[in-house]
Write an enzyme that holds these catalytic residues in place. Structure first.
Site, PDB file in Angstrom:
ATOM      1  N   ASN A 223       0.848  -1.190   0.000  1.00 17.29           N
ATOM      2  CA  ASN A 223       0.000   0.000   0.000  1.00 17.29           C
ATOM      3  C   ASN A 223       0.887   1.245   0.000  1.00 17.29           C
ATOM      4  O   ASN A 223       2.108   1.135  -0.042  1.00 17.29           O
ATOM      5  CB  ASN A 223      -0.957  -0.023   1.202  1.00 17.29           C
ATOM      6  CG  ASN A 223      -0.198  -0.111   2.504  1.00 17.29           C
ATOM      7  OD1 ASN A 223       0.545   0.800   2.866  1.00 17.29           O
ATOM      8  ND2 ASN A 223      -0.345  -1.229   3.207  1.00 17.29           N
TER       9      ASN A 223
ATOM     10  N   ASP B 112      -4.489  -6.469   5.085  1.00 20.10           N
ATOM     11  CA  ASP B 112      -5.488  -7.359   5.694  1.00 20.10           C
ATOM     12  C   ASP B 112      -5.446  -8.747   5.071  1.00 20.10           C
ATOM     13  O   ASP B 112      -5.873  -9.719   5.692  1.00 20.10           O
ATOM     14  CB  ASP B 112      -6.889  -6.745   5.527  1.00 20.10           C
ATOM     15  CG  ASP B 112      -7.051  -5.505   6.399  1.00 20.10           C
ATOM     16  OD1 ASP B 112      -6.587  -5.554   7.560  1.00 20.10           O
ATOM     17  OD2 ASP B 112      -7.595  -4.498   5.916  1.00 20.10           O
TER      18      ASP B 112
ATOM     19  N   LYS C 208       8.995 -17.290 -10.575  1.00 20.82           N
ATOM     20  CA  LYS C 208       8.249 -16.177 -11.179  1.00 20.82           C
ATOM     21  C   LYS C 208       7.064 -16.741 -11.987  1.00 20.82           C
ATOM     22  O   LYS C 208       7.256 -17.658 -12.787  1.00 20.82           O
ATOM     23  CB  LYS C 208       9.182 -15.372 -12.096  1.00 20.82           C
ATOM     24  CG  LYS C 208       8.490 -14.188 -12.702  1.00 20.82           C
ATOM     25  CD  LYS C 208       9.406 -13.406 -13.622  1.00 20.82           C
ATOM     26  CE  LYS C 208       8.573 -12.413 -14.390  1.00 20.82           C
ATOM     27  NZ  LYS C 208       9.282 -11.845 -15.516  1.00 20.82           N
TER      28      LYS C 208
ATOM     29  N   LYS D 257     -13.343   0.224  15.818  1.00 19.02           N
ATOM     30  CA  LYS D 257     -12.004  -0.374  15.958  1.00 19.02           C
ATOM     31  C   LYS D 257     -11.461  -0.171  17.366  1.00 19.02           C
ATOM     32  O   LYS D 257     -10.843  -1.061  17.948  1.00 19.02           O
ATOM     33  CB  LYS D 257     -11.035   0.226  14.926  1.00 19.02           C
ATOM     34  CG  LYS D 257     -11.300  -0.293  13.523  1.00 19.02           C
ATOM     35  CD  LYS D 257     -10.406   0.345  12.477  1.00 19.02           C
ATOM     36  CE  LYS D 257     -10.878  -0.086  11.087  1.00 19.02           C
ATOM     37  NZ  LYS D 257     -10.260   0.637  10.010  1.00 19.02           N
TER      38      LYS D 257
END
Ligand code: PMT
Length: 398
Positions: free
Chosen positions: A208, A277, A287, A335
Site C-alpha cells: 500500500n 489485511d 516467477k 475499531k
C-alpha cells in the site's frame, strides 16, 4: 519546540564554520532566537556580519568590548540560554572547555551557563582520533554534555575519515532532543510504521502507499522525550532515527512475530503501520509466467495484530490508527472498542494533506473515555507530539 527558545550558537575556527550559517538560519525558521558567539579563529572563515544578518541579533566576538548596557554581557547571555550549541567544535575548544579554561567570550559563557551544551566536533581525522581529543570528549560526556558524532567522508584537509560536520537537520534534531521534556523516560515505546509487503512470487508483491512518515515521526518524538523506542517498520525509504532499536520486516506475519517479541515489557504500543489485511494464499517459488488466460490470485486473511495485542493488553497503553474514507468516526470507534484500545487516531483519507505519503495529517483522536477531538491539518511531527502528550497523561494516571 524550538519556538521562542534562546539558543547560543558558538562558532569556532574550522572550515565547517560556514555551515553554522545554515544552522542559525534553520533555528530562526523554527522560531528560535539565535545568539552567535564567534571565536577569533571563526572570524577568519566567516564574518560576524553574516551571522548578524542571518540571526538578526548582535554577534559577540570580544569579552572586553565597550558595554552598551550595564548588563555584564557574558553573564546575561549565559543566563538567557536554553541551550548552547558549539558548531563546528574544534579540537582546541573541546580541549579548553574540558580543561575549564575561560579565556574568551565563548568559553566564558559556557563556564557561566547552566544550560545544556552540545558540541558538534569537526576536524581532521587524525586530530579527532588523537587520544588527547578523545580523552577531552570523554571528559565532556562525563560532565553531561552532548556530543554529535562527526561523520566519515572526504575532509577539507584532503584526508578521508571521521571528522565531517553532520547535516544541519541532524544538528537541529540534537538540539530539539536536548530541549525536550523527558516524560517518557524509562518507558518502552513500541511503534510500528510503514506498509507490509505480501509476496506473490519472487518478483511481485501486494503493498500500500504508506511511506512510514507518521510512524517514524512518532518513534523520533518518543525518543526525544526519553523513551526506549523500538521501531518495527515495513520497507520504506526513510532513514531510521538514531537511538532507537530498529527492526525491519516485510510481511504482516513477520511484523506480527516482531511485535509479539517486543510486546511483553512494553509500556506503550502505537500501531501506525498500514498492515495488509490479506496476503496471497500461496507464494510461488518461481516467477509466475504470463499466459493468455486471466490470472486469479486467491488471498487469505492476515492476522489482525492489534486485535491480538488488545486481548493481552494488561496495563499497557495501546494506540491504533484508522485509515478511513467514509464514516470515519463510526468506523474508528468500532475499531477502538473491538481492539480494546486506549486511543485511536483516525485519518480522513478523502482530505488533501491527510494519511498516506504526506508530510501532514488531518486526524480525529478518539479516546476510550468517549472524548472525540478533531484537529486541523498539521505536520506529522507536531501530531506525533500531540499523541505522545495524551499518552503521557494516561501514563501519569496509571
Ligand atoms: O506511513 P504514512 O505514509 O505516513 O501514512 C500514515 C498512515 C496513513 C499509514 C497511518 O497514519 C495510518 O493510518 N495507519 C493505519 C492504517 C491502517 O492500516 O488502518 P486500518 O484501519 O486498516 O487498521 C487499524 C489499526 O489496526 C491500525 O493501527 C493497524 O496498524 C492495525 N492493524 C490492521 C490490520 C492488521 N492486519 N493488523 C493490524 O495491526
Amino acid at each position: 519546540m524550538l519556538k521562542d527558545k534562546n539558543i547560543i550558537v558558538g562558532v569556532t575556527g574550522g572550515i565547517a564554520a560556514y555551515k553554522a550559517v545554515d544552522v542559525v538560519s534553520q533555528l530562526k525558521k523554527k522560531g528560535a532566537e539565535a545568539f552567535v558567539i564567534m571565536t577569533e579563529g571563526a572570524q577568519e572563515f566567516v564574518t560576524p556580519l553574516t551571522f548578524q544578518t542571518i540571526s538578526q541579533n548582535p554577534v559577540s566576538t570580544k569579552i572586553f568590548s565597550q558595554p552598551t548596557t550595564w548588563e555584564v554581557e557574558h553573564i546575561s547571555l549565559a543566563d538567557r540560554a536554553d541551550a548552547i550549541i558549539i558548531v563546528p567544535a574544534t579540537a582546541n575548544i573541546i580541549g579548553k572547555i574540558a580543561g575549564g579554561i575561560a579565556d574568551d567570550m565563548l568559553t566564558t559563557v559556557v563556564l557561566a551557563s547552566k544550560a545544556p551544551i552540545i558540541f558538534a566536533p569537526s576536524m581532521n581525522v587524525n586530530m579527532f582520533e588523537n587520544s588527547l581529543t578523545q580523552r577531552n570528549i570523554e571528559t565532556l560526556k562525563k560532565l553531561g554534555h552532548h556530543i554529535i558524532e562527526p561523520e566519515e567522508g572526504f575532509l577539507a584537509c584532503g584526508y578521508t575519515g571521521k571528522g565531517r560536520l553532520p547535516q544541519t537537520d541532524i544538528i537541529i534534531d540534537e538540539i530539539e532532543y536536548v530541549l525536550n521534556k523527558k516524560d517518557l523516560y524509562k518507558k518502552k515505546v513500541l511503534v510500528t510504521a510503514g506498509p507490509t509487503r505480501e509476496d506473490i512470487d519472487p518478483v511481485r508483491y501486494i503493498t500500500n502507499h504508506s511511506s512510514g512518515k507518521m510512524g517514524y515521526a512518532i518513534a523520533k518524538a518518543a525518543r526525544d522525550r526519553g523513551g526506549d523506542v523500538v521501531l518495527i517498520s515495513g520497507v520504506t525509504h526513510i532513514r531510521p532515527p538514531s537511538g532507537v532499536k530498529f527492526v525491519r520486516v516485510g510481511s504482516a506475519l513477520e511484523m506480527k512475530e516482531a511485535v509479539l517479541k517486543e510486546f511483553d515489557d512494553a509500556d506503550v504500543v502505537i500501531k501506525a503501520a498500514a498492515v495488509a489485511d490479506y496476503r496471497p494464499e500461496n507464494i510461488s517459488g518461481q516467477k509466475i509466467k504470463k499466459s493468455d488466460e486471466d490470472f486469479i490470485l486467491k488471498l487469505t486473511k492476515n492476522p489482525d495484530i492489534l486485535l491480538e495485542l488488545g486481548k493481552q493488553k494488561g496495563k499497557r497503553i495501546l494506540v491504533g490508527f484508522a485509515a478511513e474514507t467514509q464514516d470515519i468516526i463510526d468506523n474508528a470507534q468500532e475499531k477502538l472498542k473491538n481492539k480494546n484500545l486506549d486511543m485511536i487516531v483516525a485519518n480522513d483519507l478523502t482530505l488533501e494533506g491527510s494519511g498516506f505519503d504526506t508530510d501532514t495529517n488531518i486526524v480525529t483522536i478518539i479516546s476510550s473515555d468517549g472524548k472525540i477531538e478533531k484537529f486541523n491539518k498539521m505536520g506529522k511531527k507536531e501530531l506525533a507530539h500531540i499523541i505522545l502528550d495524551k499518552i503521557s497523561g494516561l501514563l501519569q494516571q496509571s
